[in-house]
Design an enzyme around this catalytic site. Structure first.
Site, PDB file in Angstrom:
ATOM      1  N   ASP A 150       0.864  -1.167   0.000  1.00  0.00           N
ATOM      2  CA  ASP A 150       0.000   0.000   0.000  1.00  0.00           C
ATOM      3  C   ASP A 150       0.918   1.239   0.000  1.00  0.00           C
ATOM      4  OD1 ASP A 150      -2.428   1.543   0.711  1.00  0.00           O
ATOM      5  OD2 ASP A 150      -1.388   1.806   2.618  1.00  0.00           O
ATOM      6  N   ASP A 159      -0.130   5.166   1.004  1.00  0.00           N
ATOM      7  CA  ASP A 159      -0.348   6.153   2.069  1.00  0.00           C
ATOM      8  C   ASP A 159      -0.304   5.510   3.452  1.00  0.00           C
ATOM      9  OD1 ASP A 159      -0.844   8.659   0.691  1.00  0.00           O
ATOM     10  OD2 ASP A 159      -2.656   7.723  -0.088  1.00  0.00           O
TER      11      ASP A 159
HETATM   12  N1  LIG Z   1     -10.287  11.975   0.189  1.00  0.00           N
HETATM   13  C1  LIG Z   1      -9.490  11.092   0.761  1.00  0.00           C
HETATM   14  C2  LIG Z   1      -9.609   9.729   0.520  1.00  0.00           C
HETATM   15  C3  LIG Z   1      -8.747   8.864   1.141  1.00  0.00           C
HETATM   16  N2  LIG Z   1      -7.792   9.335   1.964  1.00  0.00           N
HETATM   17  C4  LIG Z   1      -6.839   8.418   2.613  1.00  0.00           C
HETATM   18  O1  LIG Z   1      -6.001   7.840   1.651  1.00  0.00           O
HETATM   19  C5  LIG Z   1      -5.728   6.490   1.965  1.00  0.00           C
HETATM   20  C6  LIG Z   1      -5.759   5.666   0.709  1.00  0.00           C
HETATM   21  O2  LIG Z   1      -4.520   5.460   0.115  1.00  0.00           O
HETATM   22  P1  LIG Z   1      -3.699   4.083   0.307  1.00  0.00           P
HETATM   23  O3  LIG Z   1      -2.396   4.329  -0.430  1.00  0.00           O
HETATM   24  O4  LIG Z   1      -3.488   3.892   1.770  1.00  0.00           O
HETATM   25  O5  LIG Z   1      -4.489   2.968  -0.308  1.00  0.00           O
HETATM   26  C7  LIG Z   1      -6.839   6.024   2.875  1.00  0.00           C
HETATM   27  O6  LIG Z   1      -6.388   5.255   3.941  1.00  0.00           O
HETATM   28  C8  LIG Z   1      -7.532   7.301   3.335  1.00  0.00           C
HETATM   29  O7  LIG Z   1      -7.441   7.493   4.715  1.00  0.00           O
HETATM   30  C9  LIG Z   1      -7.666  10.676   2.188  1.00  0.00           C
HETATM   31  O8  LIG Z   1      -6.762  11.095   2.947  1.00  0.00           O
HETATM   32  N3  LIG Z   1      -8.540  11.542   1.584  1.00  0.00           N
HETATM   33 MG   LIG Z   2      -2.726   3.199   3.459  1.00  0.00          MG
END
Ligand SMILES: Nc1ccn([C@@H]2O[C@H](COP(=O)(O)O)[C@@H](O)[C@H]2O)c(=O)n1
Ligand SMILES: [Mg+2]
Length: 346
Positions: A14, A16
């Site tokens: 992953d 973030d």
């Molecule tokens: N508007 C948003 C939507 C999602 N998030 C965060 O991003 C993360 C997703 O990315 P990954 O690389 O972890 O798959 C997710 O955990 C959400 O908390 C955000 O900040 N703003």
């Molecule tokens: Mg993540």
């Protein structure tokens, strides 16, 4: 996985809050979506709206009392509303590098060792992110670790011919549909075929499905970074991941696992501040580390089979000799609990 070696390995991670840090010096760091919440790109009202959406939906995303099925519709709404808002703001492609540079986003400590080691051993790294692909690529590029072994599945922006955001490409990816997305990309990721061993890294329970598209997987070792609401979520993480790292902002454990798989003949070694820590090689031999005074290279020599007293004396000697060593990616403060454990008479 170690016996099969790097030729049978793939890493699925992953992005973030898994490859990037969750916090630094007590401050939350941004996700790829939050990096876009910058006044260079969007107006004041949209900034406020994005924050409101985050405050509404992030607690649902991490709520341990709700099942993934219950969370799913809220996640779709969150992602869809934010993407619509970004499109309305007519974000410009040529501003992305600057907002990433201005952001406080950081890859986890030890990231260079992780990315470089995988590239050096030609182990494919699939980054599977529900964040924004264009932004995460820029973060990786600005940290100089965008190597050819990298594959990315994410939400990519679609810009018009003048470089203005007009849509997002393909199927929406959110935290809890990674299984569907993994299955739909399975055949396209040809380079990953024939690599039945998977090291999977994630920070959300939804990330556990990222390897569902791997055909004929033999071993999947899952590492979960538990960054937030640790006490409330600990039990479910321990029941779901093989290894759970609590508020660990480093890549130390993935790096040790990788080192064990790619060079099992070497002691896996990491130096921290003016103390040292090393990880035992698979054959239980111990290696000493010394640095040539005239260059920044260092050498490893075998000390034989490990005994508790050898371990202790090695640590004492090393802490004296390496205090001035600087090896990028390895130096970090050494936790006092570990020091007392090593130095205890038993
Ligand atoms: N508007 C948003 C939507 C999602 N998030 C965060 O991003 C993360 C997703 O990315 P990954 O690389 O972890 O798959 C997710 O955990 C959400 O908390 C955000 O900040 N703003
Ligand atoms: Mg993540």
């Amino acid at each position: 996985m170690q016996k099969a070696g790097p030729g049978s390995l793939q890493v699925i991670s992953d992005f973030d809050m898994t490859l990037t840090r969750f916090a630094h010096k007590g401050k939350r760091l941004p996700t790829t979506h939050n990096i876009l919440n910058n006044r260079l790109l969007i107006n004041e009202d949209s900034t406020k709206k994005m924050k409101e959406l985050l405050n509404t939906y992030y607690p649902i995303e991490i709520d341990p009392s709700l099942s993934p099925e219950e969370k799913l519709p809220y996640m779709v709404t969150w992602w869809t509303e934010v993407h619509e808002l970004l499109i309305q703001q007519r974000i410009r492609k040529d501003m992305l590098a600057q907002v990433v540079r201005e952001s406080s986003a950081m890859l986890r400590e030890g990231y260079r060792v992780f990315f470089d080691c995988l590239a050096e051993h030609r182990v494919p790294l699939l980054i599977f992110s529900a964040g924004v692909g264009d932004v995460l690529e820029e973060v990786i590029r600005q940290n100089d670790v965008f190597h050819p072994n990298l594959h990315i599945i994410s939400n990519y922006m679609d810009f018009d011919h003048t470089g203005v955001l007009q849509a997002f490409k393909g199927q929406l990816i959110h935290s809890y549909n990674k299984r569907d997305v993994a299955l739909s990309h399975a055949t396209a990721l040809r380079e990953l075929h024939g690599r039945p061993n998977v090291l999977l890294l994630g920070d959300s329970l939804g990330d556990l499905n990222m390897a569902d598209g791997v055909s004929e997987a033999q071993n999947i070792l899952t590492v979960g970074f538990l960054n937030d609401q640790v006490e409330e979520r600990k039990e479910s993480y321990i029941n779901s991941f093989d290894i759970v790292l609590l508020k660990d902002e480093t890549m130390d454990i993935p790096n040790v696992i990788l080192r064990h798989i790619v060079s099992p003949e070497m002691a896996s070694l990491s130096l921290r501040g003016n103390q040292s820590i090393f990880f035992l090689p698979h054959n239980s031999s111990c290696f000493a580390c010394s640095r040539s005074l005239s260059s920044s290279t260092f050498s490893l020599s075998s000390l034989g089979v490990i005994t508790p007293s050898l371990l202790r004396s090695w640590f004492w000697n090393m802490s004296a000799t390496i205090s001035s060593m600087v090896i990028p990616g390895f130096i970090r403060p050494f936790p006092s609990e570990t020091c007392s454990l090593i130095n205890s008479p038993n």
